[in-house]
Design a protein around this motif. Sequence first.
Motif, short mmCIF file in Angstrom:
data_model
loop_
_atom_site.label_atom_id
_atom_site.label_comp_id
_atom_site.label_asym_id
_atom_site.label_seq_id
_atom_site.Cartn_x
_atom_site.Cartn_y
_atom_site.Cartn_z
N ILE A 254 93.65 46.32 18.46
CA ILE A 254 95.09 46.12 18.62
C ILE A 254 95.64 45.62 17.29
N SER A 255 96.72 46.24 16.86
CA SER A 255 97.35 45.82 15.61
C SER A 255 98.77 45.36 15.91
N PRO A 256 99.20 44.27 15.28
CA PRO A 256 100.58 43.83 15.49
C PRO A 256 101.57 44.75 14.78
N GLU B 258 105.40 41.24 14.02
CA GLU B 258 104.70 40.62 15.14
C GLU B 258 103.46 39.86 14.67
N LEU C 178 99.54 38.85 16.22
CA LEU C 178 98.53 39.03 17.25
C LEU C 178 97.84 37.68 17.41
#
Length: 199
Positions: free
Chosen positions: A6-8, A12, A14
């Motif tokens: 998952i990448s911000p 954003e 993470l």
Amino acid sequence: MKELMISPGPDELLVCVMAAAANPKDWKASEQLGFTSNPGDDMAGIVEAVGSDVLEFKPGDHVAALHRASHPMEISEKTTFEEAAAVPLAAMIASLALFRHLGFPAPWDVTSETSASGPHLIYGASGAVGAYAVQLAVKAGLYPIIAIAGRSSNYVQSIIDPSKGDKVLDYREGLHAVVFKAKEALGGKVLYHAFDCTL
């Protein structure tokens, strides 16, 4: 098994969530509106990754925020994740109620002309929102504060300023006693502002 990556997004964070808090609105949404999910809003954890436009945070920072890392704030490593997770929503509600809805000057905007803009009554002063409301009111100079609490009256007593006329009243003494003591604490001043933190 393939690891999920998952990448911000660009703006954003993470965050690896270490603690989350539930609020009355969470169970009310399930009970009264029939929602089946209960995500909660408050969390605290450790920043895993930051988006390309994020300058204020870096991996390894301890933060608290509303879910999806809205309005994150860095927390001291002396503050537990459980303590930090209890801050975001309650503090935001207290701030919005005092400084937006009721129109009081925020602590950083207080001047000699705007201080002592009470009296101000805070009902439910020992709950999460109420305790933040009392502390913010003290910082904004909204005295005297008449704080209504119950079993945690001693805690509320520790966060007010009696030298400014602040008082803590115990609702368990009954309505008539509380009204009498509130009038006594007002000393003839008119009460224009009240914040009910129990809803």
